[in-house]
Scaffold this active site. Structure first.
Site, PDB file in Angstrom:
ATOM      1  N   THR A  40      14.993  31.203   3.080  1.00  0.00           N
ATOM      2  CA  THR A  40      16.011  30.176   2.818  1.00  0.00           C
ATOM      3  C   THR A  40      15.364  28.801   2.638  1.00  0.00           C
ATOM      4  O   THR A  40      16.030  27.860   2.218  1.00  0.00           O
ATOM      5  CB  THR A  40      17.051  30.093   3.959  1.00  0.00           C
ATOM      6  OG1 THR A  40      16.368  29.842   5.181  1.00  0.00           O
ATOM      7  CG2 THR A  40      17.841  31.377   4.085  1.00  0.00           C
ATOM      8  N   GLY A  41      14.075  28.673   2.958  1.00  0.00           N
ATOM      9  CA  GLY A  41      13.366  27.401   2.762  1.00  0.00           C
ATOM     10  C   GLY A  41      13.023  27.202   1.295  1.00  0.00           C
ATOM     11  O   GLY A  41      13.134  28.123   0.484  1.00  0.00           O
ATOM     12  N   LYS A  96      15.819  38.972  13.744  1.00  0.00           N
ATOM     13  CA  LYS A  96      14.388  39.128  14.001  1.00  0.00           C
ATOM     14  C   LYS A  96      13.675  37.798  14.204  1.00  0.00           C
ATOM     15  O   LYS A  96      12.837  37.659  15.090  1.00  0.00           O
ATOM     16  CB  LYS A  96      13.729  39.907  12.848  1.00  0.00           C
ATOM     17  CG  LYS A  96      13.998  41.411  12.943  1.00  0.00           C
ATOM     18  CD  LYS A  96      13.606  42.144  11.678  1.00  0.00           C
ATOM     19  CE  LYS A  96      12.112  42.292  11.541  1.00  0.00           C
ATOM     20  NZ  LYS A  96      11.767  43.089  10.338  1.00  0.00           N
ATOM     21  N   GLY A 107       3.877  33.755  22.475  1.00  0.00           N
ATOM     22  CA  GLY A 107       2.553  34.347  22.711  1.00  0.00           C
ATOM     23  C   GLY A 107       1.459  33.444  22.182  1.00  0.00           C
ATOM     24  O   GLY A 107       0.425  33.227  22.834  1.00  0.00           O
ATOM     25  N   TYR A 150      23.286  35.665  14.799  1.00  0.00           N
ATOM     26  CA  TYR A 150      22.660  34.345  15.003  1.00  0.00           C
ATOM     27  C   TYR A 150      22.813  33.932  16.462  1.00  0.00           C
ATOM     28  O   TYR A 150      21.842  33.601  17.142  1.00  0.00           O
ATOM     29  CB  TYR A 150      23.330  33.336  14.087  1.00  0.00           C
ATOM     30  CG  TYR A 150      22.745  31.942  14.115  1.00  0.00           C
ATOM     31  CD1 TYR A 150      21.442  31.706  13.692  1.00  0.00           C
ATOM     32  CD2 TYR A 150      23.508  30.854  14.523  1.00  0.00           C
ATOM     33  CE1 TYR A 150      20.915  30.415  13.681  1.00  0.00           C
ATOM     34  CE2 TYR A 150      22.990  29.567  14.511  1.00  0.00           C
ATOM     35  CZ  TYR A 150      21.695  29.347  14.085  1.00  0.00           C
ATOM     36  OH  TYR A 150      21.179  28.066  14.082  1.00  0.00           O
ATOM     37  N   TYR A 164       9.021  32.832  29.580  1.00  0.00           N
ATOM     38  CA  TYR A 164       7.622  32.425  29.371  1.00  0.00           C
ATOM     39  C   TYR A 164       7.303  31.170  30.177  1.00  0.00           C
ATOM     40  O   TYR A 164       6.189  30.980  30.635  1.00  0.00           O
ATOM     41  CB  TYR A 164       7.333  32.195  27.874  1.00  0.00           C
ATOM     42  CG  TYR A 164       6.756  33.431  27.217  1.00  0.00           C
ATOM     43  CD1 TYR A 164       7.543  34.556  27.001  1.00  0.00           C
ATOM     44  CD2 TYR A 164       5.417  33.488  26.847  1.00  0.00           C
ATOM     45  CE1 TYR A 164       7.035  35.703  26.428  1.00  0.00           C
ATOM     46  CE2 TYR A 164       4.888  34.634  26.271  1.00  0.00           C
ATOM     47  CZ  TYR A 164       5.698  35.737  26.058  1.00  0.00           C
ATOM     48  OH  TYR A 164       5.165  36.862  25.497  1.00  0.00           O
ATOM     49  N   THR A 180      24.407  19.336  11.839  1.00  0.00           N
ATOM     50  CA  THR A 180      23.556  18.249  11.338  1.00  0.00           C
ATOM     51  C   THR A 180      23.592  18.261   9.819  1.00  0.00           C
ATOM     52  O   THR A 180      23.708  19.326   9.212  1.00  0.00           O
ATOM     53  CB  THR A 180      22.114  18.459  11.852  1.00  0.00           C
ATOM     54  OG1 THR A 180      22.142  18.447  13.272  1.00  0.00           O
ATOM     55  CG2 THR A 180      21.177  17.363  11.362  1.00  0.00           C
ATOM     56  N   ARG A 191      27.833  25.886   3.798  1.00  0.00           N
ATOM     57  CA  ARG A 191      28.301  25.050   4.907  1.00  0.00           C
ATOM     58  C   ARG A 191      29.269  23.990   4.386  1.00  0.00           C
ATOM     59  O   ARG A 191      29.279  23.668   3.198  1.00  0.00           O
ATOM     60  CB  ARG A 191      27.125  24.354   5.596  1.00  0.00           C
ATOM     61  CG  ARG A 191      25.952  25.264   5.827  1.00  0.00           C
ATOM     62  CD  ARG A 191      25.156  24.811   6.984  1.00  0.00           C
ATOM     63  NE  ARG A 191      25.759  25.325   8.190  1.00  0.00           N
ATOM     64  CZ  ARG A 191      25.300  25.097   9.412  1.00  0.00           C
ATOM     65  NH1 ARG A 191      24.279  24.325   9.593  1.00  0.00           N
ATOM     66  NH2 ARG A 191      25.893  25.637  10.447  1.00  0.00           N
TER      67      ARG A 191
END
Ligand code: UDP
Length: 329
Positions: A40-41, A96, A107, A150, A164, A180, A191
């Protein structure tokens, strides 16, 4: 490449928020490594940075093992589809990147001894029964609805990030981002704001979903980016809401866009999507207290800047099939 400089990894670096973060950290003198799978970028958001000696781009999906050679001081995890249309089109990728992607980056933070900030969302509050939403509210989320992929990925993201932090002692930060807007939003991501401005530019009627009485609170991107930077530099590991508390109904918002653009089109009403939250407004007391942050840019100024951006795009962009994106990978 200057070895003395601090290095920041920005995932989703070619996206709306990620690209603004790249600009900020380059401006502040960091070495920036941007990572994006371009699902999507859009590289056009960062193409002005490619000639900068302190900027690097990796075309990579962070749901797969992530490696960055050398020094790494900060990680900002901003890779994720982020519009309800995207969740419907790429639900598995959405799950994912928020879960496996976050695990990979935690990690990486651990082995590099880097501080990591993850982008969470007001969606963790679901269709909230507490108003305005403060960080102690646990939310009202439908795990199996269209937004569940989501919302639950982001809730898992918060859980694994805290784990973590407490178990491995990783320095973590969690920002809960409310609606935003600003330059570099995708005109065609479905949107409300890009939808309304796109419709006005194309001479179409503005589509308000439901009766338009649902509310949102819109924050201009520059304010949000400043809040995120302050949170990253703070010593605070619990979630912090960042958003603009100025709340408005979607119908009033559409009317504002009609006045802003001077369009002669009218509002038409369409069915309300499933699980569309009825109200949303951030309680930003925590951000005020801990980060000494609050938004400064009014909606009218922010909308002017955003409209100027969308108007500057080519007509071809305005008329692109609204739901061509995202690409499947
Ligand atoms: N919305 C609308 N017309 C549109 C797109 C969105 O009325 O063409 C509504 C949508 O149903 C929601 C609000 O605007 O109530 C904000 O939607 P958006 O997708 O921007 O964000 P989110 O629902 O995730 O806050």
């Amino acid at each position: 490449m200057n070895e003395e400089k601090k290095v920041v990894l920005i995932t989703g670096g070619a996206g709306f928020l990620g690209s603004h973060l790249c600009d900020l950290f380059i401006k502040k003198g960091y070495k920036v490594v941007a990572m994006d799978n371009l699902c999507t970028g859009d590289l056009r958001n960062i193409e002005h940075l490619f000639s900068h000696p302190d900027f690097e781009f990796y075309h990579h999906d962070v749901s797969k093992f992530v490696f960055v050679p050398g020094r790494l001081d900060y990680i900002l995890h901003f890779a994720s589809p982020a519009s309800p249309i995207d969740y419907l089109k790429i639900p598995i990728q959405t799950l994912k990147v928020g879960s496996l992607g976050t695990h990979n980056l935690l990690g990486l933070a651990r082995v590099k001894n880097a501080r990591i900030l993850v982008a969470s969302t007001s969606e963790v509050y679901g269709d909230p029964q507490v108003h305005p939403q403060n960080e102690d509210y646990w939310g009202n989320v439908n795990p199996i609805g269209p937004r569940g992929v989501y919302d639950e990925a982001k809730r898992f993201q918060e859980a694994i990030t805290m784990a973590y932090h407490t178990y491995h002692g990783v320095e973590t930060r969690i920002v809960r981002i409310f609606n935003t807007y600003g330059p570099r939003m995708r005109l065609n991501d479905g949107r409300a704001l890009p939808a309304f401005i796109g419709q006005a530019l194309r001479g179409e009627d503005l589509t308000v979903f439901g009766d338009g009485s649902q509310t949102r609170s819109f924050c201009f991107v520059d304010d949000l980016i400043e809040g995120i930077y302050r949170l990253l530099m703070s010593e605070y590991a619990l979630p912090v809401n960042i958003g603009n508390p100025a709340e408005i109904t979607i119908r009033e918002f559409a009317e504002e866009i009609i006045r802003l653009t001077g369009t002669s089109q009218k509002i038409v009403y369409k069915p309300l999507p499933v699980d569309d939250p009825k109200q949303r407004q951030p309680d930003i007391s925590r951000a005020k207290k801990i980060l000494d942050w609050e938004p400064r840019i009014s909606r009218s100024d922010g909308l002017e800047k955003t409209y100027a951006y969308f108007r500057s795009l080519s007509k071809e962009e305005w008329f692109k099939d609204p739901y061509q994106f995202p690409k499947k990978s």
